[in-house]
Scaffold this motif. Structure first.
Motif, PDB file in Angstrom:
ATOM      1  N   GLY A 199       0.789  -1.284   0.043  1.00  0.00           N
ATOM      2  CA  GLY A 199      -0.178   0.181  -0.019  1.00  0.00           C
ATOM      3  C   GLY A 199       0.849   1.221  -0.099  1.00  0.00           C
ATOM      4  O   GLY A 199       0.695   2.316  -0.693  1.00  0.00           O
ATOM      5  N   TYR A 200       1.976   1.411   0.985  1.00  0.00           N
ATOM      6  CA  TYR A 200       2.751   2.367   0.763  1.00  0.00           C
ATOM      7  C   TYR A 200       3.380   2.605  -0.497  1.00  0.00           C
ATOM      8  O   TYR A 200       3.504   3.660  -0.834  1.00  0.00           O
ATOM      9  CB  TYR A 200       3.866   2.220   2.090  1.00  0.00           C
ATOM     10  N   LEU A 201       4.119   1.573  -0.963  1.00  0.00           N
ATOM     11  CA  LEU A 201       4.672   1.702  -2.233  1.00  0.00           C
ATOM     12  C   LEU A 201       3.991   1.996  -3.333  1.00  0.00           C
ATOM     13  O   LEU A 201       4.252   2.901  -4.022  1.00  0.00           O
ATOM     14  CB  LEU A 201       5.549   0.255  -2.568  1.00  0.00           C
ATOM     15  N   VAL A 202       2.775   1.432  -3.495  1.00  0.00           N
ATOM     16  CA  VAL A 202       1.725   1.807  -4.684  1.00  0.00           C
ATOM     17  C   VAL A 202       1.148   3.038  -4.596  1.00  0.00           C
ATOM     18  O   VAL A 202       1.107   3.870  -5.742  1.00  0.00           O
ATOM     19  CB  VAL A 202       0.658   0.617  -4.728  1.00  0.00           C
ATOM     20  N   VAL A 203       0.764   3.758  -3.355  1.00  0.00           N
ATOM     21  CA  VAL A 203       0.329   4.925  -3.204  1.00  0.00           C
ATOM     22  C   VAL A 203       1.531   6.046  -3.474  1.00  0.00           C
ATOM     23  O   VAL A 203       0.966   7.103  -4.103  1.00  0.00           O
ATOM     24  CB  VAL A 203      -0.383   5.335  -2.091  1.00  0.00           C
ATOM     25  N   ARG A 204       2.604   5.848  -2.702  1.00  0.00           N
ATOM     26  CA  ARG A 204       3.659   6.627  -2.758  1.00  0.00           C
ATOM     27  C   ARG A 204       4.373   6.777  -4.134  1.00  0.00           C
ATOM     28  O   ARG A 204       4.740   7.883  -4.642  1.00  0.00           O
ATOM     29  CB  ARG A 204       4.405   6.304  -1.521  1.00  0.00           C
ATOM     30  N   ARG A 205       4.948   5.737  -4.617  1.00  0.00           N
ATOM     31  CA  ARG A 205       5.486   5.542  -5.783  1.00  0.00           C
ATOM     32  C   ARG A 205       4.899   5.375  -7.150  1.00  0.00           C
ATOM     33  O   ARG A 205       5.780   5.322  -8.192  1.00  0.00           O
ATOM     34  CB  ARG A 205       6.703   4.040  -5.554  1.00  0.00           C
ATOM     35  N   SER A 206       3.885   5.304  -7.122  1.00  0.00           N
ATOM     36  CA  SER A 206       2.925   5.043  -8.554  1.00  0.00           C
ATOM     37  C   SER A 206       2.033   6.209  -9.008  1.00  0.00           C
ATOM     38  O   SER A 206       1.820   6.995  -8.087  1.00  0.00           O
ATOM     39  CB  SER A 206       2.331   3.443  -8.798  1.00  0.00           C
ATOM     40  N   SER A 207       1.525   6.156 -10.122  1.00  0.00           N
ATOM     41  CA  SER A 207       0.645   7.053 -10.533  1.00  0.00           C
ATOM     42  C   SER A 207      -0.908   6.830 -10.290  1.00  0.00           C
ATOM     43  O   SER A 207      -1.824   7.364 -11.097  1.00  0.00           O
ATOM     44  CB  SER A 207       0.925   7.760 -11.975  1.00  0.00           C
ATOM     45  N   LEU A 208      -0.976   5.611  -9.719  1.00  0.00           N
ATOM     46  CA  LEU A 208      -2.345   4.970  -9.601  1.00  0.00           C
ATOM     47  C   LEU A 208      -2.935   5.945  -8.476  1.00  0.00           C
ATOM     48  O   LEU A 208      -2.545   6.521  -7.843  1.00  0.00           O
ATOM     49  CB  LEU A 208      -2.365   3.618  -9.032  1.00  0.00           C
ATOM     50  N   SER A 209      -4.430   5.854  -8.908  1.00  0.00           N
ATOM     51  CA  SER A 209      -5.186   6.689  -7.902  1.00  0.00           C
ATOM     52  C   SER A 209      -5.224   5.767  -6.519  1.00  0.00           C
ATOM     53  O   SER A 209      -4.984   4.614  -6.400  1.00  0.00           O
ATOM     54  CB  SER A 209      -6.808   6.709  -8.283  1.00  0.00           C
TER      55      SER A 209
END
Length: 176
Positions: A55-65
């Protein structure tokens, strides 16, 4: 939302440490499945850790909503928890190949009396009471290769080839 992921990760780590210290075994086995493992603990820990990290990596490092990132992290965490639970169950069901209890030491600590004196470096005889109230007689040697007189109280250290290796109870009592 980042604090939720960090909190999930920290709680997962703390629960993992608790699991390492105290284990995941049940105190009393349920009659239904016979498995001595609480399945929920490894699953919860695996979910919290993976949900927090992903969750931290996806929200912090990606452009996904944010909602899509949370759903991806939760879905992967559920799969990871299922895999971890399967591995924990498989590990809990492993049976040892041999009996770990050494038969030489089954009588260790049992107190008896010398009935026939034990000469230096030779065998005498001892007598001890088993759990049913019957008396058992065994040939015996002193573990220090000394002499022990008849009537002395001794402690069995081990039994090898039908011969009890004993020590004076007074010496054992001093160490206690």
């Amino acid at each position: 939302m980042l604090y939720l992921f960090l909190a999930s990760f920290v709680v997962g780590l703390l629960l993992a440490v608790r699991l390492m210290l105290f284990g995941a075994e049940r105190r009393h086995a349920r009659k239904t499945d016979g498995l001595l493992l609480r399945r929920s603990e490894p699953a919860i820990i695996a979910f919290l850790l993976m949900f927090g990290i992903l969750g931290y990596l996806v929200v912090r490092r990606s452009s996904l909503s944010l909602p899509i990132g949370v759903m991806i992290a939760a879905a992967i965490a559920v799969v990871f928890a299922a895999i971890t639970t399967r591995l924990a169950i498989a590990t809990a069901r492993i049976q040892p190949e041999h009996d770990p209890e050494d038969p030489r030491f089954l009588l260790q600590g049992r107190v008896g009396f010398v009935t026939i004196a034990i000469p230096v470096g030779q065998e005498g005889t001892i007598r001890y009471e088993d759990g049913t109230g019957a008396f058992i007689t065994l040939p015996a040697r002193d573990i220090g290769n000394g002499a022990i007189g008849a009537g002395e109280e001794v402690c069995i250290e081990r039994v090898e080839n039908g011969v009890a290796h004993v020590e004076l109870w007074a010496l054992v009592e001093e160490r206690l």
